[in-house]
Write a protein that holds these residues in place. Structure first.
Motif, short mmCIF file in Angstrom:
data_model
loop_
_atom_site.label_atom_id
_atom_site.label_comp_id
_atom_site.label_asym_id
_atom_site.label_seq_id
_atom_site.Cartn_x
_atom_site.Cartn_y
_atom_site.Cartn_z
N TYR A 1 1.65 8.67 6.48
CA TYR A 1 0.31 8.24 6.39
C TYR A 1 0.02 6.89 5.55
O TYR A 1 0.63 7.06 4.46
N SER A 2 -0.84 6.29 5.44
CA SER A 2 -1.30 5.47 4.76
C SER A 2 -2.77 4.86 5.09
O SER A 2 -2.99 4.84 6.36
N PRO A 3 -3.48 4.91 3.93
CA PRO A 3 -3.53 5.13 2.57
C PRO A 3 -3.30 6.32 2.16
O PRO A 3 -3.60 7.23 2.95
N VAL A 4 -2.77 6.60 0.92
CA VAL A 4 -2.84 7.77 0.35
C VAL A 4 -3.82 7.96 -0.71
O VAL A 4 -3.80 7.50 -1.68
N PRO A 5 -4.91 9.08 -0.47
CA PRO A 5 -6.07 9.09 -1.25
C PRO A 5 -5.74 9.58 -2.79
O PRO A 5 -6.35 9.02 -3.52
N ALA A 6 -4.74 10.53 -2.84
CA ALA A 6 -4.35 10.66 -4.11
C ALA A 6 -3.69 9.42 -5.08
O ALA A 6 -3.54 9.66 -6.31
N ALA A 7 -3.20 8.31 -4.21
CA ALA A 7 -2.78 7.34 -5.22
C ALA A 7 -3.68 6.09 -5.15
O ALA A 7 -3.61 5.27 -4.08
N ASP A 8 -4.48 6.14 -6.11
CA ASP A 8 -5.45 5.05 -6.34
C ASP A 8 -4.73 3.81 -7.02
O ASP A 8 -3.68 3.90 -7.19
N GLY B 1 -5.98 -3.64 4.85
CA GLY B 1 -7.20 -3.24 5.58
C GLY B 1 -7.70 -1.97 4.93
O GLY B 1 -6.77 -1.21 4.38
N ASP B 2 -8.84 -1.52 5.11
CA ASP B 2 -9.57 -0.32 4.95
C ASP B 2 -9.27 0.72 5.82
O ASP B 2 -9.51 1.94 5.79
N ASP B 3 -8.50 0.63 6.92
CA ASP B 3 -8.10 1.24 8.24
C ASP B 3 -7.07 2.07 7.65
O ASP B 3 -6.33 2.08 6.64
N ALA B 4 -6.71 3.34 8.52
CA ALA B 4 -5.67 4.11 8.13
C ALA B 4 -4.71 4.00 9.23
O ALA B 4 -5.16 3.86 10.31
N CYS B 5 -3.49 4.52 9.07
CA CYS B 5 -2.16 4.63 10.07
C CYS B 5 -1.73 6.05 9.87
O CYS B 5 -1.41 6.44 8.57
N VAL B 6 -1.45 6.94 10.76
CA VAL B 6 -0.56 7.95 10.85
C VAL B 6 0.60 7.89 11.88
O VAL B 6 0.24 7.60 12.92
N THR B 7 1.56 8.07 11.50
CA THR B 7 2.76 8.11 12.54
C THR B 7 3.34 9.56 12.65
O THR B 7 3.69 10.24 11.55
N ALA C 1 0.89 -1.18 -0.14
CA ALA C 1 -0.04 0.06 -0.13
C ALA C 1 0.70 1.23 0.01
O ALA C 1 1.87 1.20 0.86
N PRO C 2 0.52 2.00 -0.87
CA PRO C 2 1.17 3.39 -0.94
C PRO C 2 1.39 4.27 0.59
O PRO C 2 0.43 4.16 1.33
N ALA C 3 2.33 5.10 0.73
CA ALA C 3 2.42 6.07 1.93
C ALA C 3 2.96 7.37 1.48
O ALA C 3 3.71 7.45 0.24
N GLN C 4 2.76 8.42 2.13
CA GLN C 4 3.52 9.50 2.07
C GLN C 4 4.17 9.84 3.39
O GLN C 4 3.95 9.70 4.28
N ASP C 5 5.37 10.45 3.03
CA ASP C 5 6.64 10.51 4.06
C ASP C 5 6.71 12.14 4.21
O ASP C 5 6.37 12.82 3.15
N PHE C 6 7.05 12.79 5.25
CA PHE C 6 7.23 14.07 5.50
C PHE C 6 8.55 14.33 5.81
O PHE C 6 9.09 13.87 6.87
N LYS C 7 9.47 14.83 4.88
CA LYS C 7 10.98 14.84 5.16
C LYS C 7 11.55 15.96 5.59
O LYS C 7 12.47 15.63 6.51
#
Ligand code: AMP
Ligand code: GLY
Length: 408
Positions: A215-222, A309-315, A192-198
């Protein structure tokens, strides 16, 4: 199955946590916050599968050494790890493979480098050729700043030998995306794609770090975007590596920018992202150990395709004072249990125990607080609610991880 995870950061804690759902896990060297950490070097650990977390041992050939001893390893040999170990070589490989990326050139001398900089419209991007813990990239909107950076890197002043060769490239713009693919030498499957904050500061300000949150999932990355990344970046690169006689079994991590002209490659890493792994792996609903063992054995078809899963994670990364410069260490960390009591997952990175057994800071990025929820907004709220309960003197973190997507 017994799995040996090599490394000592938050990524390795996340790997151990998720592999532990179906396997017995040891982590070397690990850290006092990761259960199953052992002091034994990886070559002396007895396991059915070895998963190498960080880039440095991969570039140094640890996977080759373990394979030579007949072990099953997830992680490329030193040949494939050059994709991350040398940005100049990576650019050469992806040019042969036809992967879309920024216009660029490689330099060993200041004069020609500055001349080339002057031909680019800006913003200007200056990268160390060698490894620099995610900190070797300058994106400058000021030409003089770019020139000063080239001089500091090439002279060896700012990054030692890693900077004695630089890659200069045109600036690209657009949202960033990390797509991690598990490869068996021939085939690749995306996670599943993620976006990182560098950047270290809110609003993407300040210097680059190893990553301050994700965070993941990334809505912009279908699915269509991921399919495009697989077709245009991952698969051609894997084929090009094969053509060069490189049997790449490991994670190929494409750092991308979603530009007006479609996804373009910013960088390749040869391992799981940190902190991307911390938000991608907990969402997996299929068996991670089985997947990685199949890739390591050269046959991904032996394992079911990864599902999420359809759930989301943010770290949110909690960092020590001074990071990404020299961090202050030795401060007592308070509040981990209270944060865990909210249901958040805490992954430990730069931690140690003091003589009385208390967990203290021992590095720049110290903890990853992972929030969970049905949406990115809910996971974000959870991550910050839990992070608010943890403190030590000088701790800092970003307050805007996943903020934009949560508000969209
Ligand atoms: P890298 O280590 O190559 O991933 O670069 C670190 C960060 O610098 C990336 O995540 C981007 O935010 C930024 N960056 C790298 N290359 C470019 C580029 N060509 N244009 C704009 N930003 C870039
Ligand atoms: N999060 C960026 C990296 O792992 O390099």
């Amino acid at each position: 199955m017994r799995v040996c995870v090599v490394g000592s950061g938050g990524r390795e804690h996340a790997l151990a946590h998720v592999l532990g759902r179906s396997a017995e896990v040891v982590v070397t060297p690990g850290n006092p916050g990761i259960p199953g950490s052992v002091g034994t070097p990886p070559t002396e650990v007895d396991a059915d599968l070895y998963v190498i977390g960080p880039e440095a041992p991969l570039v140094a050939g640890l996977a080759d050494e373990l394979r030579a001893a007949g072990r099953l390893v997830l992680g490329p040999g030193a040949d494939g790890a050059r994709l991350e170990g040398s940005k100049a070589w990576m650019k050469e490989v992806v040019a042969s493979a036809g992967v879309p990326t920024a216009r660029h050139r490689t330099f060993d001398e200041v004069g020609p480098a500055v001349e080339y900089l002057r031909t680019l419209p800006g913003p200007w991007v200056v990268k160390t050729d060698g490894l620099a813990a995610g900190k070797g990239v300058l994106v400058a909107t000021d030409l003089d700043e770019a020139i000063a950076d080239v001089e500091a890197k090439l002279s060896g002043r700012s990054f030692g030998d890693a900077g004695r060769r630089v890659v200069i490239e045109e600036g690209m713009s657009g949202p960033e995306l990390s797509v991690l693919a598990v490869c068996d030498g021939t085939r690749a499957v995306p996670l599943a794609p993620a976006q990182d904050f560098k950047r270290v500061g809110d609003g993407d300000t300040g210097p680059n770090t190893g990553g301050m949150g994700a965070y993941s999932p990334v809505p912009a990355a279908d699915e269509a975007v991921v399919a495009q990344v697989m077709e245009r970046c991952i698969e051609p690169t894997l084929a090009e590596l094969r053509r060069r006689g490189i049997d790449y079994r490991g994670v190929l991590y494409a750092g991308l920018m979603l530009t007006d002209e479609g996804p373009k490659l910013v960088e390749f890493n040869v391992r799981f992202g940190d902190p991307e792994a911390q938000v991608v792996l907990p969402r997996m609903t299929s068996d991670l150990a089985e997947l990685l063992a199949a890739a390591a054995a050269g046959d991904l078809t032996a394992a079911p395709a990864p599902t999420f899963g359809d759930d989301a994670c943010v770290t949110v990364v909690l960092a020590s004072e001074g990071y990404p410069g020299t961090p202050r260490t030795g401060d007592v960390i308070e509040g981990i249990e209270a944060a865990e009591a909210t249901g958040a997952t805490i992954f430990c990175a730069g931690v140690a125990r003091d003589e009385t057994g208390r967990l203290v800071t021992a590095g720049g990025r110290v903890l990853n607080v992972v929030g969970h929820g049905p949406t990115v907004a809910a996971a974000r709220e959870h991550a910050y609610r839990a992070a608010d309960l943890i403190s030590w003197p000088g701790m800092h973190r970003r307050s805007d991880i996943a903020k934009e997507v949560a508000h969209r």
